[in-house]
Design a protein around this motif. Structure first.
Motif, PDB file in Angstrom:
ATOM      1  N   ALA A   1       0.835  -1.203   0.000  1.00 47.44           N
ATOM      2  CA  ALA A   1       0.000   0.000   0.000  1.00 47.44           C
ATOM      3  C   ALA A   1       0.872   1.256   0.000  1.00 47.44           C
ATOM      4  CB  ALA A   1      -0.927  -0.015   1.215  1.00 47.44           C
TER       5      ALA A   1
ATOM      6  N   LEU B   1       2.315   1.832  -3.479  1.00 45.82           N
ATOM      7  CA  LEU B   1       1.284   2.298  -4.405  1.00 45.82           C
ATOM      8  C   LEU B   1       0.975   3.766  -4.167  1.00 45.82           C
ATOM      9  CD1 LEU B   1      -0.841   1.916  -6.569  1.00 45.82           C
ATOM     10  CD2 LEU B   1      -2.389   0.989  -4.826  1.00 45.82           C
TER      11      LEU B   1
ATOM     12  N   VAL C   1      -2.422  -2.503 -11.427  1.00 39.61           N
ATOM     13  CA  VAL C   1      -2.510  -2.960 -10.043  1.00 39.61           C
ATOM     14  C   VAL C   1      -3.886  -3.581  -9.829  1.00 39.61           C
ATOM     15  CG1 VAL C   1      -2.384  -2.298  -7.610  1.00 39.61           C
ATOM     16  CG2 VAL C   1      -0.976  -1.091  -9.306  1.00 39.61           C
TER      17      VAL C   1
ATOM     18  N   ASN D   1      -6.579  -5.311  -7.182  1.00 41.55           N
ATOM     19  CA  ASN D   1      -6.860  -5.433  -5.743  1.00 41.55           C
ATOM     20  C   ASN D   1      -8.213  -6.072  -5.498  1.00 41.55           C
ATOM     21  OD1 ASN D   1      -8.248  -2.585  -6.287  1.00 41.55           O
ATOM     22  ND2 ASN D   1      -9.029  -3.345  -4.323  1.00 41.55           N
TER      23      ASN D   1
ATOM     24  N   LEU E   1      -2.155  -5.906  -5.280  1.00 39.27           N
ATOM     25  CA  LEU E   1      -2.010  -5.054  -4.102  1.00 39.27           C
ATOM     26  C   LEU E   1      -1.985  -5.931  -2.860  1.00 39.27           C
ATOM     27  CD1 LEU E   1      -1.870  -2.322  -2.685  1.00 39.27           C
ATOM     28  CD2 LEU E   1      -4.382  -2.250  -2.747  1.00 39.27           C
TER      29      LEU E   1
ATOM     30  N   TRP F   1      -4.566  -1.526   2.658  1.00 43.37           N
ATOM     31  CA  TRP F   1      -4.552  -0.085   2.380  1.00 43.37           C
ATOM     32  C   TRP F   1      -4.972   0.701   3.624  1.00 43.37           C
ATOM     33  CZ3 TRP F   1      -2.940   3.009  -1.511  1.00 43.37           C
ATOM     34  CH2 TRP F   1      -3.475   4.296  -1.621  1.00 43.37           C
TER      35      TRP F   1
END
Length: 514
Positions: free
Chosen positions: A127, A130, A183, A185, A211, A218
């Protein structure tokens, strides 16, 4: 009855078998054999025809010693199932015989995701990394591999919804430059891993990463999620479809995906000795616009993510439907690696009756809602505890069908009872049991259930008649302690890779040379 050792031997074989857990899903979550499907006694009528469509399929059903399995077996016999056995001694006997008990839900799919990450060394991004790339303006696209409802609840800011098998089908409309970082997720790990690896297996030229730990990771890293987003990956244009189909054909060759025509499928569906599941892996909108008669909607990503919810019979035959074939091929490639050997992609819809529109569940004999609470009496709501917590008819009590005696003890005598549930179907099924427990009461069912209710709503769970363990609560569903629940969930997923090594019935495999 069937002993634990005999059941273990059957699971290690190659014959058809449905292993069903009669307990509520929240209890199932605490520990069950690897290949068990959750089929709570309280909802059995609503689930069993989809889960085990062939009435002569062998079924083994169990509980934790509460006596639910025997009741479920008797009910299955009433429905016409002819080969039902109860696990003698339940989960305790299974464990005593050396069997593994797995916590969680959708365990085969979750464990398979961990297997895939280890086998393919699926690349991932944290996270924090990113967020750093987003800040410096890196050319990237974030694709959320969950269904729209989950995506809208929370997503990575800027993420676009492209659930499961839709990734390989729609990606070419979203990624034009081969240098763009893609990406993928989900909320946790499994669909991130499978989605990322799907694009890699399909030969996408772009760098693709999963992710790490999804939206949970996140938020655990201190970043805010976006709520209520509505960005959806568009369907492919002519060029995008051609590229997706060419890539899917390569995947079919690499993973040995098999194809079936109408004649084969008609013969299979007429075969009383084998179970065949026609599963439409497209979007809900496409399914409702036109589908093979008798097929079930099982969007590709969710089918891989929760196979035990769609297919109850191990070693059954699966036929995946998608006229463009891309989503069916990508889904089949994963199911083959999960150990489903009889998986076929339907080559064409030609030769089938096509149904259209929304499939409705028939509900008969329901009564009108009375205008005063005195006339309606006490409202019993058979929805899940999670749905009840968020909204229910004012004054309603939450009940579990298989635990109605607890409700009777809590509520005592009643002159009038009105029953409701999500759509009224479960309430209607439970009505005879309610009447038997309250023989002197007037029992009615709210037509259409909560979905038809047009009055005010109430929230909370103060009026609960039993423990709220009927369903599994995701980390986001808990009222407090998200960080604790999220970390526990992610640790559980990672630990599955070691636990499956202790169960000899688990046979995941990868294709040589991939």
């Amino acid at each position: 009855m069937i002993s634990a050792r005999e059941l273990q031997a059957r699971l290690a074989g190659h014959g058809e078998l449905a292993l069903l857990d009669a307990r509520e899903q929240g209890v199932h979550y605490r520990g069950h054999p690897f290949y068990a499907s959750s089929a709570p006694l309280s909802r059995l009528e609503m689930m069993i025809a989809d889960l085990v469509p062939r009435r002569s399929a062998p079924i083994a059903i169990f509980d934790g010693g509460e006596g639910l399995a025997q009741k479920a077996a008797a009910r299955l016999a009433e429905f016409g199932y002819t080969s039902v056995e109860v696990l003698e001694g339940g989960t305790a006997a299974w464990k005593a015989a050396g069997g593994e008990l797995f916590g969680g839900i959708n365990v085969p799919s979750k464990a398979f995701g961990e297997f895939v990450e280890h086998r393919y060394e699926t690349p991932r991004i944290s996270a924090g990394e990113l967020e750093r790339l987003k800040k410096i303006g890196k050319d990237l696209v974030i694709l959320d591999s969950r269904p729209l409802e989950e995506y809208q609840r929370m997503c990575i800011p800027g993420g676009i919804d492209a659930p499961g098998a839709e990734l390989a089908y729609r990606v070419h409309e979203l990624v034009r430059d081969p240098h763009t970082l893609v990406v993928v997720n989900c909320a946790g790990r499994t669909r991130s891993i499978i989605g990322c690896q799907s694009l890699r297996n399909a030969g996408l030229a772009n760098p693709v990463v999963a992710l790490k730990d999804g939206t949970m990771g996140w938020e655990l890293a201190g970043f805010a999620s976006e709520k209520g987003a509505a960005r959806r990956a568009p369907p492919p244009g002519r060029e995008g479809l051609a590229r997706a189909q060419a890539a899917a054909e390569q995947v079919a060759q690499r993973f040995g995906v098999k194809f079936a025509d109408a004649g084969m499928v008609h013969r299979w569906r007429a075969d009383g000795g084998r179970t065949t599941y026609p599963l439409d892996v497209r979007t809900r909108e496409e399914f409702e616009a036109g589908r093979i008669a008798g097929s079930r909607h099982a969007p590709g990503g969710q089918l891989v993510q929760a196979t035990d919810e769609y297919v109850g019979v191990r070693h059954a035959r699966l036929v995946l439907v998608d006229p463009e074939r891309v989503r069916a091929i990508m889904t089949a490639s994963w199911l083959v690696q999960m150990g489903w050997h009889d998986v076929y992609v339907l080559a064409s819809l030609a030769g089938f009756e096509i149904e259209r529109g929304v499939r409705k569940v028939p509900v008969l004999g329901l009564h009108e809602w009375r205008t005063t609470r005195e006339a309606n009496g006490t409202v019993l709501d058979f929805s899940t505890s999670l749905r009840f917590h968020y909204q229910h008819i004012p004054g309603a009590w939450w009940v579990v069908r298989s635990r109605l005696p607890e409700a009777k003890e809590k509520l005592g005598g009643q002159k009038a009872l009105t029953l409701s549930s999500e759509d009224g179907v479960l309430a209607h099924l439970a009505a005879p049991e309610v009447q038997a427990l309250w023989p002197g009461a007037q029992v009615r069912v709210l037509d259409g259930g909560n979905a038809a209710w047009q009055g005010a709503w109430e929230s909370g769970h103060e009026r609960s008649t039993t423990v709220r363990d009927d369903v599994w609560y995701k980390p986001y569903d808990h009222e407090a302690g998200f960080e604790k629940h999220a970390r526990e969930y992610l640790e559980w997923e990672v630990a599955l890779i070691e636990q499956i090594k202790r169960d000899p019935t688990i046979r995941f495999h990868s294709v040589p040379g991939t």
